[in-house]
Design a protein around this motif. Structure first.
Motif, mmCIF file in Angstrom:
data_model
loop_
_atom_site.group_PDB
_atom_site.id
_atom_site.type_symbol
_atom_site.label_atom_id
_atom_site.label_comp_id
_atom_site.label_asym_id
_atom_site.label_seq_id
_atom_site.Cartn_x
_atom_site.Cartn_y
_atom_site.Cartn_z
ATOM 1 N N CYS A 1 5.465 6.302 6.972
ATOM 2 C CA CYS A 1 5.484 4.863 6.661
ATOM 3 C C CYS A 1 5.115 4.042 7.896
ATOM 4 C CB CYS A 1 6.859 4.447 6.136
ATOM 5 S SG CYS A 1 7.217 5.042 4.467
ATOM 6 N N LEU B 1 -1.553 -0.890 6.164
ATOM 7 C CA LEU B 1 -1.234 -0.728 4.750
ATOM 8 C C LEU B 1 0.146 -1.297 4.445
ATOM 9 C CD1 LEU B 1 -2.533 2.895 4.107
ATOM 10 C CD2 LEU B 1 -3.718 0.728 3.765
ATOM 11 N N ARG B 2 0.247 -1.911 3.266
ATOM 12 C CA ARG B 2 1.543 -2.430 2.808
ATOM 13 C C ARG B 2 2.270 -1.366 2.004
ATOM 14 N NH1 ARG B 2 -0.583 -7.270 -0.519
ATOM 15 N NH2 ARG B 2 -2.320 -5.831 -0.623
ATOM 16 N N ILE C 1 2.683 3.234 -1.361
ATOM 17 C CA ILE C 1 1.638 2.399 -0.768
ATOM 18 C C ILE C 1 1.207 1.411 -1.857
ATOM 19 C CG2 ILE C 1 -0.663 2.336 0.260
ATOM 20 C CD1 ILE C 1 -0.220 5.294 1.066
ATOM 21 N N HIS C 2 1.097 0.146 -1.505
ATOM 22 C CA HIS C 2 0.695 -0.865 -2.477
ATOM 23 C C HIS C 2 -0.674 -0.507 -3.050
ATOM 24 C CE1 HIS C 2 -0.237 -4.642 -4.355
ATOM 25 N NE2 HIS C 2 0.998 -5.074 -4.090
ATOM 26 N N GLU D 1 10.875 -1.673 2.196
ATOM 27 C CA GLU D 1 11.075 -1.781 3.644
ATOM 28 C C GLU D 1 11.546 -0.436 4.210
ATOM 29 O OE1 GLU D 1 10.722 -3.238 7.275
ATOM 30 O OE2 GLU D 1 10.137 -4.336 5.484
ATOM 31 N N ARG E 1 1.823 1.647 8.173
ATOM 32 C CA ARG E 1 1.962 0.217 8.491
ATOM 33 C C ARG E 1 1.119 -0.147 9.719
ATOM 34 N NH1 ARG E 1 7.739 0.843 6.811
ATOM 35 N NH2 ARG E 1 7.922 -0.375 4.887
ATOM 36 N N ASP F 1 -3.891 -1.764 -1.541
ATOM 37 C CA ASP F 1 -4.294 -1.191 -0.259
ATOM 38 C C ASP F 1 -4.722 0.268 -0.393
ATOM 39 O OD1 ASP F 1 -3.589 -3.628 0.791
ATOM 40 O OD2 ASP F 1 -1.820 -2.910 1.859
#
Length: 145
Positions: free
Chosen positions: A99, A107-108, A126-127, A112, A103, A130
């Protein structure tokens, strides 16, 4: 972790399939494809009932996902897109490190911090915007995985 994307993922963990009726889908995958159910559980936090269907002798699975209620993410997915492929999941050794690397690469991620997934795994996503329109799940196996 290496600097190459290939170093982040160890292999395909599963492909998630959104279904309306979990028992019906399990029967279909067993009777028509000859798969066996490797694991079944309800994940209240994610709002799904799920079953992992083993693909032959490999360690990859098909994850059948049925909504627990009309407000769950899977119910919303089915309402928008219908039943079918909902996500591609890659196995990772350290979801926190992966993660952080993703980031750093711009990448979003949807969460959190990673959440609990199937069989005690730790997961994040991962969104899709993206990831070329694909919802990509990152899976760090748990002890029951």
């Amino acid at each position: 972790m290496t600097d190459t994307m290939a170093g982040l993922f160890t292999h395909i963990d599963h492909v998630g399939i959104a279904v309306r009726d979990l028992d019906e889908a399990i029967r279909f995958y067993e009777e028509k494809y000859g798969m066996t159910m490797a694991h079944r559980e309800v994940n209240e936090e994610q709002g799904v009932a799920e079953a992992m269907m083993a693909v032959g002798d490999s360690t990859s699975c098909i994850q059948l996902l049925a909504p627990l209620n009309e407000n769950s993410t899977i119910a919303k997915f089915i309402d928008k897109s219908g039943v079918g492929i909902q996500q591609m999941a890659y196995r990772v050794e350290d979801v926190d490190a992966v993660c952080a690397t993703l980031r750093e690469r711009g990448l979003r991620l949807l969460y959190e911090t990673p959440k609990r997934g199937t069989a005690g795994s730790r997961i994040n996503f991962i969104h899709p915007k993206d990831a070329g329109g694909v919802l990509v799940e990152l899976v760090e196996p748990g002890t029951g995985h």
